[in-house]
Design an enzyme around this catalytic site. Structure first.
Site, PDB file in Angstrom:
ATOM      1  N   LYS A 235      60.618  64.010  -8.327  1.00 36.59           N
ATOM      2  CA  LYS A 235      60.657  63.185  -9.544  1.00 36.59           C
ATOM      3  C   LYS A 235      59.541  62.124  -9.558  1.00 36.59           C
ATOM      4  O   LYS A 235      58.919  61.845  -8.520  1.00 36.59           O
ATOM      5  CB  LYS A 235      62.038  62.526  -9.647  1.00 36.59           C
TER       6      LYS A 235
ATOM      7  N   ASN B  40      66.055  58.716  -7.883  1.00 37.74           N
ATOM      8  CA  ASN B  40      66.560  59.282  -6.626  1.00 37.74           C
ATOM      9  C   ASN B  40      65.679  60.402  -6.082  1.00 37.74           C
ATOM     10  O   ASN B  40      66.127  61.235  -5.302  1.00 37.74           O
ATOM     11  CB  ASN B  40      68.027  59.709  -6.779  1.00 37.74           C
TER      12      ASN B  40
HETATM   13  P1  IDP Z   1      72.314  65.364  -9.438  1.00 36.19           P
HETATM   14  O1  IDP Z   1      70.847  65.090  -9.714  1.00 36.19           O
HETATM   15  O2  IDP Z   1      72.730  64.896  -8.079  1.00 36.19           O
HETATM   16  O3  IDP Z   1      72.702  66.791  -9.723  1.00 36.19           O
HETATM   17  P2  IDP Z   1      73.644  64.677 -11.942  1.00 36.19           P
HETATM   18  O4  IDP Z   1      75.026  64.166 -12.048  1.00 36.19           O
HETATM   19  O5  IDP Z   1      73.386  66.084 -12.370  1.00 36.19           O
HETATM   20  O6  IDP Z   1      73.142  64.433 -10.442  1.00 36.19           O
HETATM   21  O7  IDP Z   1      72.729  63.692 -12.778  1.00 36.19           O
HETATM   22  C1  IDP Z   1      71.398  64.043 -13.103  1.00 36.19           C
HETATM   23  C2  IDP Z   1      70.517  62.843 -12.854  1.00 36.19           C
HETATM   24  O8  IDP Z   1      70.897  61.812 -13.764  1.00 36.19           O
HETATM   25  C3  IDP Z   1      70.657  62.201 -11.476  1.00 36.19           C
HETATM   26  O9  IDP Z   1      69.851  62.819 -10.501  1.00 36.19           O
HETATM   27  C4  IDP Z   1      70.201  60.790 -11.755  1.00 36.19           C
HETATM   28  O10 IDP Z   1      68.781  60.737 -11.802  1.00 36.19           O
HETATM   29  C5  IDP Z   1      70.737  60.549 -13.138  1.00 36.19           C
HETATM   30  N1  IDP Z   1      72.050  59.876 -13.109  1.00 36.19           N
HETATM   31  C6  IDP Z   1      73.246  60.418 -12.750  1.00 36.19           C
HETATM   32  N2  IDP Z   1      74.238  59.518 -12.842  1.00 36.19           N
HETATM   33  C7  IDP Z   1      73.654  58.383 -13.288  1.00 36.19           C
HETATM   34  C8  IDP Z   1      74.169  57.061 -13.589  1.00 36.19           C
HETATM   35  O11 IDP Z   1      75.361  56.786 -13.473  1.00 36.19           O
HETATM   36  N3  IDP Z   1      73.244  56.151 -14.020  1.00 36.19           N
HETATM   37  C9  IDP Z   1      71.923  56.435 -14.167  1.00 36.19           C
HETATM   38  N4  IDP Z   1      71.408  57.648 -13.891  1.00 36.19           N
HETATM   39  C10 IDP Z   1      72.258  58.605 -13.446  1.00 36.19           C
END
Ligand code: IDP
Ligand code: MG
Length: 136
Positions: free
Chosen positions: A12, A115
């Site tokens: 990312k 992340n």
């Molecule tokens: P993942 O990347 O571990 O699969 P997902 O739940 O699919 O996680 O969420 C996609 C992306 O959205 C995450 O990698 C993160 O960058 C962002 N994200 C997820 N939850 C949150 C949140 O609560 N606040 C802000 N960004 C979030």
């Protein structure tokens, strides 16, 4: 039983911006992933919206799509036995503060949004996401 799979990984913008892409690629290779294809690109926000459509009802959707399109990313097709789950394990939890020691997000992640890596969450989505970025 051999169960060779492919999954989509994205380094990312926060990680590419810090020039961590080569270091992250080395981690994948050292863990036995083959990088079958890769490219460094920057996507439009509209493409990020399509890619993350599954999250369109989430409160963070707009920021997430702005962020993914905010700078260069490296998209890769990774191949390994059970690649989808192996990559999820190596990435660590979505929130870097909850990620286990030795995971990429623990090592490099800045925050729950920044992340550092994306990885497909199922074999079905891996196929869809690989097609999304490497359809040509
Ligand atoms: P993942 O990347 O571990 O699969 P997902 O739940 O699919 O996680 O969420 C996609 C992306 O959205 C995450 O990698 C993160 O960058 C962002 N994200 C997820 N939850 C949150 C949140 O609560 N606040 C802000 N960004 C979030
Ligand atoms: Mg996900």
């Amino acid at each position: 039983m051999s169960n060779l799979e492919q999954t989509l990984s994205i380094i990312k913008p926060d990680a590419v911006e810090r020039n961590l892409d080569n270091e992250i690629k080395e981690i994948f290779k050292n863990k036995g992933f083959k990088i079958v294809d890769e490219k460094k690109i920057q996507i439009e926000k509209s493409e990020a919206e399509k890619f993350y459509k599954v999250h369109e009802t989430k409160p963070f959707y707009n920021d997430l799509c702005s962020y993914l399109s905010s700078g260069p990313i490296v998209v890769m097709i990774l191949e390994k036995e059970n690649a989808v789950i192996a990559n999820r394990e190596l990435m660590g939890a979505t929130n870097p503060t909850e990620a286990e020691e030795g995971t990429i997000r623990k090592k490099f992640g800045i925050s729950i949004d920044k992340n550092s890596v994306h990885g497909s969450d199922s074999i079905e989505n891996a196929k869809i996401e690989i097609e999304f970025f490497f359809k040509d």
